[in-house]
Design a protein around this motif. Sequence first.
Motif, PDB file in Angstrom:
ATOM      1  N   THR A 141       8.062  52.000 -13.224  1.00 19.39           N
ATOM      2  CA  THR A 141       9.067  51.327 -12.401  1.00 19.39           C
ATOM      3  C   THR A 141      10.382  52.074 -12.500  1.00 19.39           C
ATOM      4  N   LEU A 147       8.826  58.822  -8.653  1.00 15.33           N
ATOM      5  CA  LEU A 147       8.246  57.676  -9.354  1.00 15.33           C
ATOM      6  C   LEU A 147       6.753  57.660  -9.054  1.00 15.33           C
ATOM      7  N   ARG A 148       5.947  58.092 -10.022  1.00 17.33           N
ATOM      8  CA  ARG A 148       4.516  58.276  -9.786  1.00 17.33           C
ATOM      9  C   ARG A 148       3.707  57.795 -10.980  1.00 17.33           C
ATOM     10  N   ALA A 169       3.165  51.426  -9.172  1.00 15.51           N
ATOM     11  CA  ALA A 169       4.466  52.093  -9.113  1.00 15.51           C
ATOM     12  C   ALA A 169       5.443  51.178  -8.368  1.00 15.51           C
ATOM     13  N   GLY A 174       8.097  54.780  -4.951  1.00 17.39           N
ATOM     14  CA  GLY A 174       6.944  54.759  -5.835  1.00 17.39           C
ATOM     15  C   GLY A 174       5.647  55.165  -5.170  1.00 17.39           C
ATOM     16  N   SER A 197       1.860  49.482  -4.811  1.00 16.23           N
ATOM     17  CA  SER A 197       3.266  49.828  -4.725  1.00 16.23           C
ATOM     18  C   SER A 197       3.839  49.143  -3.490  1.00 16.23           C
TER      19      SER A 197
END
Length: 206
Positions: A141, A147-148, A169, A174, A197
């Motif tokens: 997060t 962001l992965r 994510a 994400g 996500s």
Amino acid sequence: YGIYMYVTESNSSSSGIRGKVTIDSNTITNASNYSIATHYGNVNIHGNTVLSRTAYIGASWTGIYSSDCYGAITCNKIQTKTLMSTTANGISTSKIGDSASANLFSIINNEVYIEGTGSVMGIQLSNAASANIIHNSVYVTGIGTTLRAMQMSISGSNTGAIKNNIFVAIGPNGYPIFGTVLAQMDKFDIDYNCYYSPSYIGYAGA
């Protein structure tokens, strides 16, 4: 470093006892850059609790890092204890396993929770990777541009499977799974995973 291991390349082996090391059932907290780092050798990293530092959040942190290794990362709990402001990685690897000998690295049954405002990755494969990534629970997060939950930046000879994982994510940028090169992702059997996500489900580069 919480634990740092370097095996001379001449003593590294995909089988037998040369360079064989087990890191088991430790609790590692407040490491500066890497909580566990291994280079070369046949490693078994199992059942450890790995927690980030709570101070100096502006510096990068990686829970478990393995490069040029055979072996396995299994049943570990990796968690950030505060909001990291730069790079934060749960499990990061480079040149693991051996596609020629079908000796695949195993990343199995790990619990990864990473949060930050910069670059955040749960499990990262880079360079050559021959690995089975199975039954992991990964939650990342953050609000940064990277962001992965599962990152594949791979090249060269790769093979393996990514199955039965949960990749989450949470953030405006994400991706539960992100691959930089589609042709390299195609070398893996990717199936039966759960992705979530609010932004994207996944990305496969050209």
